[in-house]
Enzyme design. Structure first.
Site, PDB file in Angstrom:
ATOM      1  CE  LYS A   1      -3.776  -0.597   2.685  1.00 47.45           C
ATOM      2  NZ  LYS A   1      -4.496  -0.552   3.977  1.00 47.45           N
TER       3      LYS A   1
ATOM      4  CB  THR B   1     -12.549  -0.226  14.464  1.00 49.17           C
ATOM      5  OG1 THR B   1     -13.451   0.668  13.787  1.00 49.17           O
ATOM      6  CG2 THR B   1     -11.467   0.578  15.117  1.00 49.17           C
TER       7      THR B   1
ATOM      8  CG  PHE C   1     -18.809  13.037  10.540  1.00 54.91           C
ATOM      9  CD1 PHE C   1     -19.469  12.176  11.405  1.00 54.91           C
ATOM     10  CD2 PHE C   1     -18.186  14.153  11.077  1.00 54.91           C
ATOM     11  CE1 PHE C   1     -19.512  12.417  12.777  1.00 54.91           C
ATOM     12  CE2 PHE C   1     -18.222  14.415  12.440  1.00 54.91           C
ATOM     13  CZ  PHE C   1     -18.881  13.542  13.288  1.00 54.91           C
TER      14      PHE C   1
ATOM     15  CG  PHE D   1     -28.789   8.398   4.270  1.00 55.53           C
ATOM     16  CD1 PHE D   1     -27.998   9.273   3.551  1.00 55.53           C
ATOM     17  CD2 PHE D   1     -28.238   7.195   4.679  1.00 55.53           C
ATOM     18  CE1 PHE D   1     -26.674   8.972   3.257  1.00 55.53           C
ATOM     19  CE2 PHE D   1     -26.916   6.877   4.388  1.00 55.53           C
ATOM     20  CZ  PHE D   1     -26.135   7.769   3.684  1.00 55.53           C
TER      21      PHE D   1
ATOM     22  CB  ALA E   1     -37.340   2.194  -0.266  1.00 57.36           C
TER      23      ALA E   1
ATOM     24  CB  CYS F   1     -19.057   2.607   7.787  1.00 57.87           C
ATOM     25  SG  CYS F   1     -17.433   2.996   7.116  1.00 57.87           S
TER      26      CYS F   1
ATOM     27  NE  ARG G   1     -14.366  -2.211   3.719  1.00 56.82           N
ATOM     28  CZ  ARG G   1     -13.984  -1.159   4.428  1.00 56.82           C
ATOM     29  NH1 ARG G   1     -13.438  -1.330   5.604  1.00 56.82           N
ATOM     30  NH2 ARG G   1     -14.143   0.065   3.958  1.00 56.82           N
TER      31      ARG G   1
HETATM   32  C1  UGA Z   1     -21.101   6.044   6.000  1.00 53.19           C
HETATM   33  C2  UGA Z   1     -21.607   7.413   6.488  1.00 53.19           C
HETATM   34  O1  UGA Z   1     -22.544   7.932   5.544  1.00 53.19           O
HETATM   35  C3  UGA Z   1     -20.429   8.382   6.641  1.00 53.19           C
HETATM   36  O2  UGA Z   1     -20.905   9.623   7.151  1.00 53.19           O
HETATM   37  C4  UGA Z   1     -19.414   7.776   7.597  1.00 53.19           C
HETATM   38  O3  UGA Z   1     -18.289   8.615   7.745  1.00 53.19           O
HETATM   39  C5  UGA Z   1     -18.968   6.434   7.052  1.00 53.19           C
HETATM   40  O4  UGA Z   1     -20.110   5.563   6.910  1.00 53.19           O
HETATM   41  C6  UGA Z   1     -17.995   5.838   8.019  1.00 53.19           C
HETATM   42  O5  UGA Z   1     -18.400   5.504   9.143  1.00 53.19           O
HETATM   43  O6  UGA Z   1     -16.787   5.800   7.720  1.00 53.19           O
HETATM   44  P1  UGA Z   1     -20.352   5.050   3.612  1.00 53.19           P
HETATM   45  O7  UGA Z   1     -20.217   3.732   4.325  1.00 53.19           O
HETATM   46  O8  UGA Z   1     -19.268   5.514   2.705  1.00 53.19           O
HETATM   47  O9  UGA Z   1     -20.543   6.225   4.701  1.00 53.19           O
HETATM   48  O10 UGA Z   1     -21.673   4.935   2.744  1.00 53.19           O
HETATM   49  P2  UGA Z   1     -23.106   5.648   2.708  1.00 53.19           P
HETATM   50  O11 UGA Z   1     -23.132   6.642   1.637  1.00 53.19           O
HETATM   51  O12 UGA Z   1     -23.492   6.060   4.056  1.00 53.19           O
HETATM   52  O13 UGA Z   1     -24.015   4.405   2.271  1.00 53.19           O
HETATM   53  C7  UGA Z   1     -24.151   3.274   3.118  1.00 53.19           C
HETATM   54  C8  UGA Z   1     -25.092   2.265   2.536  1.00 53.19           C
HETATM   55  O14 UGA Z   1     -26.435   2.731   2.644  1.00 53.19           O
HETATM   56  C9  UGA Z   1     -24.896   1.918   1.068  1.00 53.19           C
HETATM   57  O15 UGA Z   1     -24.947   0.511   0.925  1.00 53.19           O
HETATM   58  C10 UGA Z   1     -26.049   2.605   0.363  1.00 53.19           C
HETATM   59  O16 UGA Z   1     -26.431   1.928  -0.794  1.00 53.19           O
HETATM   60  C11 UGA Z   1     -27.126   2.529   1.432  1.00 53.19           C
HETATM   61  N1  UGA Z   1     -28.179   3.575   1.327  1.00 53.19           N
HETATM   62  C12 UGA Z   1     -27.854   4.882   1.469  1.00 53.19           C
HETATM   63  C13 UGA Z   1     -29.506   3.209   1.123  1.00 53.19           C
HETATM   64  O17 UGA Z   1     -29.814   2.008   1.003  1.00 53.19           O
HETATM   65  N2  UGA Z   1     -30.471   4.173   1.066  1.00 53.19           N
HETATM   66  C14 UGA Z   1     -30.160   5.481   1.200  1.00 53.19           C
HETATM   67  O18 UGA Z   1     -31.105   6.309   1.150  1.00 53.19           O
HETATM   68  C15 UGA Z   1     -28.838   5.849   1.400  1.00 53.19           C
END
Ligand code: UGA
Length: 433
Positions: free
Chosen positions: A35, A85, A147, A247, A250, A258, A328
């Site tokens: 990496k 983590t 975040f 968010f 559906a 995460c 993941r």
């Molecule tokens: C998430 C959080 O949004 C970040 O703020 C946080 O920093 C990060 O985790 C972390 O803890 O490091 P991330 O995992 O990159 O970010 O992805 P998201 O954009 O949150 O999406 C998560 C999942 O939710 C995806 O599988 C997405 O498809 C799903 N999702 C999202 C839905 O099914 N519906 C929605 O309306 C939005």
């Protein structure tokens, strides 16, 4: 300022490059030599739009370097801990192995008066333990949760909604204000808290986001039982500013490195603290999320006539969300693997995540294009809403597929458009015709 960033995954690599972009001198440190070699050569070992450009610019400025040698942290005023983590294999709790290994490696090199800043997502109480581990070295500890979202990592780091710092002294607050000066000058709000609040802000934010997704997916289940349309329902309730539309999409639900593991680690920690009842609802959030995956498999089975025997299934999407190559806990791959287990002949396509998917599920078949995945299939499943798929012409796919059945598990396609092209269209939580 001189900064070290320990751990150069999604979080650390982005943080290191962006801090150099802000004008700091940064060294990124990771035990993974491969990496480090890639990052030193200006290559980002994962797909993150915009990050290669920032990385290459920062390397060219001479302000950014990478190494496997923790001794390189000795000169730094501030050390950011950005290691992973993950969930432990045999329980809901977070595996803190990488955090404590990083701390143990850093303790001998952290200069007295330097500030160690935790950014990893951790169980509440970690910052206080870390402060005790660094006490003898004279280094201080602060907590500064991150975040950023994958796919938007650079923008989220350089233009965050807010900065949260948990500190135990005004001097440490000043140090972090100096690190983030350009952001603060742009008006990014800074919230200064104690350690526990800063740690909890992160996990409760992710728990809320997961809950919002599972709420709308629970409404999907009710819509399916009543013939209502969850997409319209979501739009309508989202217009209430108290609810908000983000968010609230559906579909197949949340995955990734995460949200799933963070809600589980939060429940595990609440149990240790004797407040498990406060978070029992997160079990339901997790369960609703898993049920959507099973429902998608059921809908696919229905579409092919009740059994997957001798049936070909095309899966579009392997990444846990679009604009990422991260697989993941990917809902898409989970569904693909479940279909395979039930005897379907599954072919997967993803614009970016094929290598990672293949590594995790080598027994699935992979196609080089979306159309080739769909060729002769009995049903097509859209499981990750990449724009490549959303923009595709249903006529074109229809000309290669075996049966014009599509299951849109992300509610991303236009049902009228696909139906007009002769497809049987099914969305999650949507009327079947
Ligand atoms: C998430 C959080 O949004 C970040 O703020 C946080 O920093 C990060 O985790 C972390 O803890 O490091 P991330 O995992 O990159 O970010 O992805 P998201 O954009 O949150 O999406 C998560 C999942 O939710 C995806 O599988 C997405 O498809 C799903 N999702 C999202 C839905 O099914 N519906 C929605 O309306 C939005």
């Amino acid at each position: 300022m001189r900064l070290s960033v320990v751990g150069t995954g999604y979080l650390g690599a982005t943080h290191a490059a962006c801090m150099a972009q802000l004008g700091h001198e940064v060294v990124g440190i990771d035990s993974d030599a491969q990496k480090i070699a890639a990052l030193s050569a200006g290559q980002v070992p994962f797909f993150e739009p915009g990050l290669p450009e920032v990385l290459q610019e920062a390397l060219a400025s001479g302000r950014l370097a990478f190494t496997t040698d923790m001794a390189a942290a000795a000169d730094a005023d501030v050390h950011f801990i950005c290691v992973g983590t993950p969930q432990r294999p045999s329980s809901y709790a977070a595996d803190m192995g990488q955090v404590w290994a990083a701390v143990d490696a850093l303790v001998p090199h952290a200069a007295p008066g330097s500030l160690v800043v935790g950014k990893s997502t951790v169980p509440v109480g970690t910052a206080a333990q870390m402060r005790d581990r660094f006490a003898a070295s004279g280094a201080h500890v602060a907590w500064n949760p991150e975040f950023l979202r994958e796919g938007h990592a650079v923008n989220d780091t350089l233009h965050p909604d807010r900065l949260v710092i948990g500190v135990e002294s005004p001097t440490d607050e000043q140090t972090l204000r100096q690190v983030y000066r350009p952001l603060l000058d742009e008006g990014v709000p800074l919230l200064v808290t104690d350690f526990a609040t800063a740690e909890l802000v992160k996990v409760s934010a992710n728990a809320f986001l997961a809950t919002k997704i599972s709420f709308i997916n629970a409404m999907s289940e009710v819509c399916e039982a009543t013939g209502a349309d969850v997409v319209m329902l979501s739009e309508a309730i989202g217009m209430d500013p108290r609810i908000g539309s983000s968010f609230l999409r559906a579909g197949l639900g949340f995955g990734g490195g995460c949200l799933p593991k963070d809600i589980r680690a939060f429940m595990a920690r609440a149990g240790e603290l004797g407040v498990d009842q406060a978070l029992t609802f997160l079990r339901e959030v997790d369960e609703i999320n898993q049920r959507r995956r099973r429902r998608t498999v059921d809908m696919a089975r229905e579409a092919v006539g009740g059994s997957f025997r001798d049936k070909r299934v095309a899966v579009w999407g392997a990444a846990f969300k679009p604009d990422s190559d991260d697989v993941r806990d990917s809902p898409a791959l989970h569904v693909a693997a479940a279909l395979h287990t039930e005897g379907a002949d599954v072919t997967v396509h993803d614009p970016r995540a094929m290598d990672n998917a293949r590594e995790l599920f080598p027994h699935l078949a992979y196609a080089d294009t979306a159309l080739n995945a769909a060729r002769d299939a009995d049903v097509l499943l859209l499981l990750t809403e990449w724009s490549d798929y959303v923009d595709i012409d249903p006529e074109e796919v229809g000309s290669v597929i075996g049966q014009r059945h599509v299951i849109d598990a992300r509610n991303a396609l236009d049902p009228a458009h696909w139906r007009a092209a002769g497809w049987t269209y099914r969305g999650l939580g949507r009327p079947s015709a």
